[in-house]
Design an enzyme around this catalytic site. Structure first.
Site, short mmCIF file in Angstrom:
data_model
loop_
_atom_site.label_atom_id
_atom_site.label_comp_id
_atom_site.label_asym_id
_atom_site.label_seq_id
_atom_site.Cartn_x
_atom_site.Cartn_y
_atom_site.Cartn_z
N ILE A 1 0.85 -1.21 0.03
CA ILE A 1 0.02 -0.06 0.09
C ILE A 1 1.03 1.28 -0.16
O ILE A 1 1.06 1.68 1.02
CB ILE A 1 -1.06 0.00 1.30
CG1 ILE A 1 -2.01 -1.19 1.12
CG2 ILE A 1 -1.69 1.08 1.30
CD1 ILE A 1 -3.11 -1.54 1.94
N HIS A 2 1.27 1.64 -1.16
CA HIS A 2 2.05 2.79 -1.17
C HIS A 2 1.26 4.14 -1.48
O HIS A 2 -0.02 4.18 -1.50
CB HIS A 2 3.15 2.49 -2.61
CG HIS A 2 4.38 1.79 -2.00
ND1 HIS A 2 5.32 1.47 -2.66
CD2 HIS A 2 4.80 1.44 -0.71
CE1 HIS A 2 6.32 0.95 -2.12
NE2 HIS A 2 5.88 1.11 -0.87
N ALA A 3 1.83 5.05 -1.77
CA ALA A 3 1.29 6.52 -1.82
C ALA A 3 0.02 6.40 -2.85
O ALA A 3 -1.13 6.94 -2.18
CB ALA A 3 1.98 7.40 -2.52
#
Lengths: 559, 88
Positions: B14-16
């Site tokens: 779950i990145h930006a």
């Protein structure tokens, strides 16, 4: 002429006048406000404006450099409207009664600090994003003037570093090249410069002086050289290089994404040889299908003491994840002979080429080997790893090395550390002994990769560093080529693949021979990929095979 | 309160950007508070707080627990779960 060395991050040559980026200046005072509601409203409207600007930037980036570039600004947009960020600002305005400029600057710094301290390089890089966003909002609040280029003619742009938003806002038609004193190869400036095909050099440091403004410079984004006031010879040389690069780029555009397949349908994999994790970019740039030889020595050469497991793991992981699931063949430590490292404290040898080197050192000093194997298997969870042992002469060596792999896997399993179950294990064939018993070795491993430099030197008993041996050192010697054929045949009889990772792989005079022999892979330097692909695509193997094989295997020779 | 567990299969975790997309999706679901945390971990974050969610450092292979409170819990939970399957 002044010659300056930086780090080339975007290939190409550009010549023009040096121009220093005029940065948007935002100055503001830090003061107490009476009406915190009004201050909050000021922030909200600046935030809205920032989100709107970022949306426009995303569209601009999409039009100029594609979805990938737009993503960055869309991400910024989401971070700018983030509730966490907003709440921190709201409470600081209301509790501390500070003006919005000061609050946004402080909160931005806090969040940047949080990201910078995370143990993940991706998250660490987000620190710059947060600073960029808060800087944008502060500029809007304080009514700062827009930065940019105030020049009629195209220029070479110099700056300390450029924020992503600054890079994309620039009028690209005015920019011939980039030079920055700070920055890293994976910074946004470098990435955007590459996507836009503008030559760029970063990390020049304080060698980049304001007094050079307006003077003629040449940027070589491949080598990282910057020439101020170039002399005629340098200018001629680089302009010629520029023309070659442009031609090469045209070839690239035509050949990129095309399969390596002959006119009669035989295909071959073309991989790349690299020496450090930073070399992945040229591999992708030249459309290499994978990495056929990653020389792990650099890790040992750049350290003053044995590199730790974690240090190695990070380097291997980086290459594997940067290659996005394409195969990466990492060769285990290959030192000795012409590559000596002090802290290994190897006794002096009269004849190091035939001495304690490569796999021999690893088997004699299992503690060093084990560290590397652990780092490799740990990294295997992040991509498609193959492990390759250099300098094999006997079956027992391979069995011993494989046993160590099994041991390491058992250790990792017991410790609950993830690794991939389908790591292929192969060997280099670079001694005549290994070539001659390749039928037996093929039963032990998943692939062969022929190291033609050493195979030639050992087969012909010719030192490859000795220039006087010129005409005796012949890599096209039938003895070498026959060994290659023998190794390849033995590999195929045992259902494994066989490639070449020596310099010979890129020798276009031999491409037809290699295709006729039936090699599965050639691993070459990144810049050789496309010329080789072109050669493969021009070849009819069925037409040339018989003649070439008769020349190679028959008892008559013209040589 | 409704909840579900999900194992992240996306390469980047779950990145930006995905965190931002999630926040946008949930913003439209009035009356519900959606929170996320690593399964079994005490620390949970409202998904509207993008930076907080990024700060959890959720990676591929991690199991997360997502909870929905308030509003039409059943419908929201189903929608969010669908979103996870499509994006993470």
């Amino acid at each position: 002429m002044i010659s300056i060395q930086g780090k080339g991050v975007s290939v190409g040559v550009a010549a023009g006048k040096l121009y220093f980026y005029q940065r948007a200046k935002s100055t503001f005072d830090r003061h107490i406000v009476d009406d915190t509601d009004a201050e909050w409203a000021r922030f909200k409207s600046a935030q809205e404006k920032a989100i709107e600007q970022l949306g426009e930037l995303a569209e601009k980036a999409r039009a100029e450099a594609g979805d990938e570039a737009a993503l960055l600004f869309e991400t910024h947009q989401m971070m700018a409207e983030d509730l966490d960020f907003e709440e921190a600002i709201e409470s600081m305005i209301k509790d501390d009664r500070l003006n919005a400029e000061a609050v946004v600057t402080d909160v931005g710094a806090q969040f940047a600090e949080m990201f910078a301290s995370m143990d993940d390089s991706y998250m660490q890089a987000r620190a710059a994003d947060v600073k960029d966003i808060s800087g944008r909002i502060v500029s809007i609040l304080s009514g700062a003037v827009q930065g940019g280029i105030d020049s009629e003619e195209p220029i070479v742009l110099a700056a300390d570093d450029l924020a992503p938003s600054e890079t994309v806002q620039l009028d690209k038609s005015k920019i011939l090249g980039f030079v920055t004193s700070l920055g890293s190869g994976s910074s946004h400036t470098a990435i955007l410069a590459r996507t836009m095909g503008i030559p760029a050099i970063i990390g020049v440091g304080d060698l980049l002086k304001e007094e050079y403004a307006g003077r003629e410079v040449i940027v070589d984004g491949g080598t990282g050289n910057l020439f101020v006031d170039p002399d005629d010879d340098t200018r001629d040389r680089l302009m010629q290089k520029r023309a070659e690069l442009i031609k090469r780029n045209e070839l690239l555009q035509q050949l990129k994404g095309q399969p390596n397949i002959t006119k009669d349908g035989q295909s071959i994999r073309i991989y790349c040889n690299i020496g450090s994790p930073d070399d992945v970019y040229p591999v992708q740039e030249n459309d290499g299908g994978g990495i056929g030889l990653f020389r792990s020595e650099f890790l040992y050469l750049e350290c003053d003491d044995y590199p730790t497991e974690d240090y190695q793991f990070e380097a291997y992981k980086k290459v594997l994840s940067d290659m996005n699931g394409l195969e990466v063949v990492i060769r285990t430590l290959d030192i000795g002979a012409d590559k000596q490292i002090d802290y290994f404290e190897m006794p002096h040898e009269e004849n190091p080429a035939l001495g304690n080197r490569a796999l021999r050192i690893c088997l004699n000093r299992p503690e060093i080997f084990r560290t590397q194997l652990r780092a490799l298997y740990r990294a295997s969870a992040y991509g498609k790893l193959s492990i390759m042992f250099p300098m094999v002469t006997s079956v027992w060596e391979v069995r011993e090395a494989k046993k160590m792999c099994e041991q390491v896997k058992k250790e990792l399993t017991a410790e609950g550390i993830p690794f991939s179950e389908d790591v292929d294990v192969g060997i280099m064939i670079e001694t005549p002994a290994a070539a001659v018993i390749s039928d037996r070795l093929a039963k032990e491993v998943d692939f062969f990769s022929i190291g033609t430099n050493d195979l030639t030197q050992y087969t012909l008993a010719c030192d490859r560093q000795n220039n006087d041996l010129g005409r005796f050192f012949n890599a096209h010697h039938p003895a070498v080529l026959r060994l290659i054929k023998m190794v390849c045949d033995n590999a195929h009889r045992n259902g494994i693949w066989c490639g070449i990772c020596g310099e010979l792989g890129a020798d276009l005079e031999l491409t037809e021979t290699f295709l006729s022999i039936g090699l599965d892979e050639l691993s070459v330097s990144p810049r050789s990929v496309l010329p080789l692909r072109q050669k493969v695509r021009d070849t009819y193997v069925s037409v040339v095979r018989e003649g070439l094989m008769n020349d190679l295997l028959g008892d008559q020779t013209s040589l | 309160m409704k909840s579900f567990d999900y194992v992240i299969t996306d390469e980047v975790g779950i990145h930006a950007r995905p965190a931002g997309l999630l926040a946008r999706e949930v913003k439209g679901m009035a009356g519900s508070t959606v929170s996320i945390g690593k399964t079994g971990d005490e620390k949970v974050v409202n998904v509207l707080k993008v930076m907080g969610v990024m700060g959890l450092g959720i990676k591929k292979g991690d199991s997360v627990t997502v909870t929905v409170e308030g509003g039409d819990e059943d419908a929201v939970c189903a929608k969010v779960e669908e979103f996870f399957k499509a994006n993470f």
